[in-house]
Scaffold this motif. Sequence first.
Motif, PDB file in Angstrom:
ATOM      1  N   LEU A  52     -53.552  24.708 -21.280  1.00  0.00           N
ATOM      2  CA  LEU A  52     -53.177  23.911 -20.108  1.00  0.00           C
ATOM      3  C   LEU A  52     -53.121  24.793 -18.864  1.00  0.00           C
ATOM      4  N   LEU A  53     -52.578  25.987 -19.008  1.00  0.00           N
ATOM      5  CA  LEU A  53     -52.526  26.905 -17.865  1.00  0.00           C
ATOM      6  C   LEU A  53     -53.923  27.357 -17.461  1.00  0.00           C
ATOM      7  N   VAL A  54     -54.797  27.571 -18.456  1.00  0.00           N
ATOM      8  CA  VAL A  54     -56.180  27.943 -18.156  1.00  0.00           C
ATOM      9  C   VAL A  54     -56.853  26.854 -17.325  1.00  0.00           C
ATOM     10  N   MET A  55     -56.647  25.605 -17.727  1.00  0.00           N
ATOM     11  CA  MET A  55     -57.292  24.492 -17.031  1.00  0.00           C
ATOM     12  C   MET A  55     -56.664  24.236 -15.662  1.00  0.00           C
ATOM     13  N   PHE A  56     -55.349  24.251 -15.592  1.00  0.00           N
ATOM     14  CA  PHE A  56     -54.682  23.984 -14.312  1.00  0.00           C
ATOM     15  C   PHE A  56     -54.928  25.117 -13.311  1.00  0.00           C
ATOM     16  N   ALA A  57     -55.179  26.331 -13.814  1.00  0.00           N
ATOM     17  CA  ALA A  57     -55.482  27.446 -12.908  1.00  0.00           C
ATOM     18  C   ALA A  57     -56.729  27.144 -12.077  1.00  0.00           C
ATOM     19  N   GLY A  58     -57.657  26.386 -12.654  1.00  0.00           N
ATOM     20  CA  GLY A  58     -58.868  26.035 -11.931  1.00  0.00           C
ATOM     21  C   GLY A  58     -58.732  24.779 -11.090  1.00  0.00           C
ATOM     22  N   ALA A  59     -57.569  24.129 -11.159  1.00  0.00           N
ATOM     23  CA  ALA A  59     -57.366  22.884 -10.419  1.00  0.00           C
ATOM     24  C   ALA A  59     -56.340  23.016  -9.299  1.00  0.00           C
ATOM     25  N   LEU A  60     -55.434  23.960  -9.419  1.00  0.00           N
ATOM     26  CA  LEU A  60     -54.400  24.137  -8.405  1.00  0.00           C
ATOM     27  C   LEU A  60     -54.978  24.767  -7.134  1.00  0.00           C
ATOM     28  N   LYS A  79     -72.140  29.538 -18.280  1.00  0.00           N
ATOM     29  CA  LYS A  79     -71.477  28.531 -17.454  1.00  0.00           C
ATOM     30  C   LYS A  79     -71.605  27.132 -18.064  1.00  0.00           C
ATOM     31  N   LYS A  80     -72.765  26.839 -18.653  1.00  0.00           N
ATOM     32  CA  LYS A  80     -72.950  25.546 -19.300  1.00  0.00           C
ATOM     33  C   LYS A  80     -72.011  25.391 -20.496  1.00  0.00           C
ATOM     34  N   VAL A  81     -71.881  26.449 -21.269  1.00  0.00           N
ATOM     35  CA  VAL A  81     -70.992  26.407 -22.437  1.00  0.00           C
ATOM     36  C   VAL A  81     -69.550  26.217 -21.993  1.00  0.00           C
ATOM     37  N   GLN A  82     -69.167  26.907 -20.921  1.00  0.00           N
ATOM     38  CA  GLN A  82     -67.798  26.818 -20.449  1.00  0.00           C
ATOM     39  C   GLN A  82     -67.437  25.429 -19.915  1.00  0.00           C
ATOM     40  N   LYS A  83     -68.446  24.649 -19.549  1.00  0.00           N
ATOM     41  CA  LYS A  83     -68.185  23.294 -19.081  1.00  0.00           C
ATOM     42  C   LYS A  83     -67.646  22.391 -20.188  1.00  0.00           C
ATOM     43  N   LEU A  84     -67.769  22.836 -21.434  1.00  0.00           N
ATOM     44  CA  LEU A  84     -67.169  22.087 -22.542  1.00  0.00           C
ATOM     45  C   LEU A  84     -65.650  22.064 -22.421  1.00  0.00           C
ATOM     46  N   ALA A  85     -65.110  22.911 -21.558  1.00  0.00           N
ATOM     47  CA  ALA A  85     -63.660  22.934 -21.353  1.00  0.00           C
ATOM     48  C   ALA A  85     -63.160  21.598 -20.801  1.00  0.00           C
ATOM     49  N   TYR A  86     -64.007  20.873 -20.072  1.00  0.00           N
ATOM     50  CA  TYR A  86     -63.569  19.603 -19.489  1.00  0.00           C
ATOM     51  C   TYR A  86     -63.400  18.508 -20.545  1.00  0.00           C
ATOM     52  N   PRO A  87     -64.391  18.280 -21.419  1.00  0.00           N
ATOM     53  CA  PRO A  87     -64.117  17.336 -22.510  1.00  0.00           C
ATOM     54  C   PRO A  87     -63.025  17.833 -23.443  1.00  0.00           C
ATOM     55  N   PHE A  88     -62.913  19.154 -23.587  1.00  0.00           N
ATOM     56  CA  PHE A  88     -61.837  19.712 -24.407  1.00  0.00           C
ATOM     57  C   PHE A  88     -60.483  19.310 -23.844  1.00  0.00           C
ATOM     58  N   MET A  89     -60.331  19.404 -22.538  1.00  0.00           N
ATOM     59  CA  MET A  89     -59.075  19.032 -21.897  1.00  0.00           C
ATOM     60  C   MET A  89     -58.774  17.555 -22.121  1.00  0.00           C
ATOM     61  N   ALA A 111     -52.100  14.222 -13.926  1.00  0.00           N
ATOM     62  CA  ALA A 111     -51.910  15.257 -12.904  1.00  0.00           C
ATOM     63  C   ALA A 111     -53.142  16.144 -12.785  1.00  0.00           C
ATOM     64  N   TYR A 112     -53.715  16.523 -13.927  1.00  0.00           N
ATOM     65  CA  TYR A 112     -54.913  17.365 -13.898  1.00  0.00           C
ATOM     66  C   TYR A 112     -56.079  16.627 -13.246  1.00  0.00           C
ATOM     67  N   LEU A 113     -56.267  15.359 -13.629  1.00  0.00           N
ATOM     68  CA  LEU A 113     -57.357  14.566 -13.054  1.00  0.00           C
ATOM     69  C   LEU A 113     -57.178  14.415 -11.550  1.00  0.00           C
ATOM     70  N   ALA A 114     -55.951  14.159 -11.120  1.00  0.00           N
ATOM     71  CA  ALA A 114     -55.683  13.996  -9.690  1.00  0.00           C
ATOM     72  C   ALA A 114     -55.994  15.284  -8.924  1.00  0.00           C
ATOM     73  N   LEU A 115     -55.607  16.415  -9.484  1.00  0.00           N
ATOM     74  CA  LEU A 115     -55.870  17.696  -8.826  1.00  0.00           C
ATOM     75  C   LEU A 115     -57.369  17.980  -8.728  1.00  0.00           C
ATOM     76  N   LYS A 116     -58.102  17.682  -9.802  1.00  0.00           N
ATOM     77  CA  LYS A 116     -59.549  17.912  -9.784  1.00  0.00           C
ATOM     78  C   LYS A 116     -60.253  16.975  -8.808  1.00  0.00           C
ATOM     79  N   LEU A 117     -59.816  15.722  -8.731  1.00  0.00           N
ATOM     80  CA  LEU A 117     -60.405  14.787  -7.775  1.00  0.00           C
ATOM     81  C   LEU A 117     -60.110  15.213  -6.342  1.00  0.00           C
ATOM     82  N   ARG A 118     -58.892  15.685  -6.117  1.00  0.00           N
ATOM     83  CA  ARG A 118     -58.523  16.186  -4.785  1.00  0.00           C
ATOM     84  C   ARG A 118     -59.389  17.394  -4.426  1.00  0.00           C
ATOM     85  N   GLN A 119     -59.575  18.270  -5.382  1.00  0.00           N
ATOM     86  CA  GLN A 119     -60.397  19.461  -5.175  1.00  0.00           C
ATOM     87  C   GLN A 119     -61.842  19.073  -4.851  1.00  0.00           C
TER      88      GLN A 119
END
Length: 256
Positions: A77-85, A178-188, A229-237
């Motif tokens: 969660l911290l890994v993912m939110f670090a990219g959204a905050l 980078k393509k492989v790392q994008k799997l982090a989004y469905p993972f989240m 909260a994560y979705l809102a932050l990513k949409l704002r970003q």
Amino acid sequence: MLPFIPDFVPNVLVALVFVLAFVVAFASAMRKCPIPFYVAWVAACMATFVDIVRWVPWLYYVVQLFASCYTGVAFYLLVMFAGALPKKWWITKRLLSVRTEMSIIGGFIIFAHVIQAIVMVPLSFTPIWDKAWGGGAASIIMFVAATVVGLPLTVCFFAPWITSFRCVRGIMEHSTWKKVQKLAYPFMALLVAQGMLLAVGHAVYSGPGGDGFWNYVIVAVTYAVIGIAYLALKLRQRAQRLGKAAERAREGASGV
């Protein structure tokens, strides 16, 4: 997770507070010399397979704090939110500085949990599953959580985790990595969905008057809030990024 924490406080929040405090305190050391941290967490994960740990209360709680599935979830969660905050926040900079290390440590914990829980998948196709969960809605919800969501979640976990190791990343083309790392989004998304489904499944099984019903409801709501909260932050970003791109385009047009 810890005996002095009230039952109504979701374990994932307890783990999140612990992991956040740990990372903030030791980010510099983790970045400069990550190996001792990896070794310590691998040892904690291995301890979860040793029954004797349960015989020593204080040791059991320490192992749980460091290596429970909730702790692994908290790291991710911290890994993912670090990219959204917002990038300008000091805590965001702190988290981003050890994003790779957090991903690797969280991966050790989740991998140990996968080994312990993988038996649930074949078991979910047997009559034992319905017997364990009382049949009906609870059995279906837990089947969806463990198998329908659990299998793709595991796939989306392994690929980004393995490629987080610098020795693996170094032999990959950057575009492929980078393509492989994008799997982090469905993972989240799957991680949040599984957390919610497991909590709802337990709540349905216990029933409104059952033991821990409202605790499970609180857990389900907690995962829902985290996901929203994560979705809102990513949409704002994304909106900010598109706004800046449009502004640059206008400036370029006016310059012509």
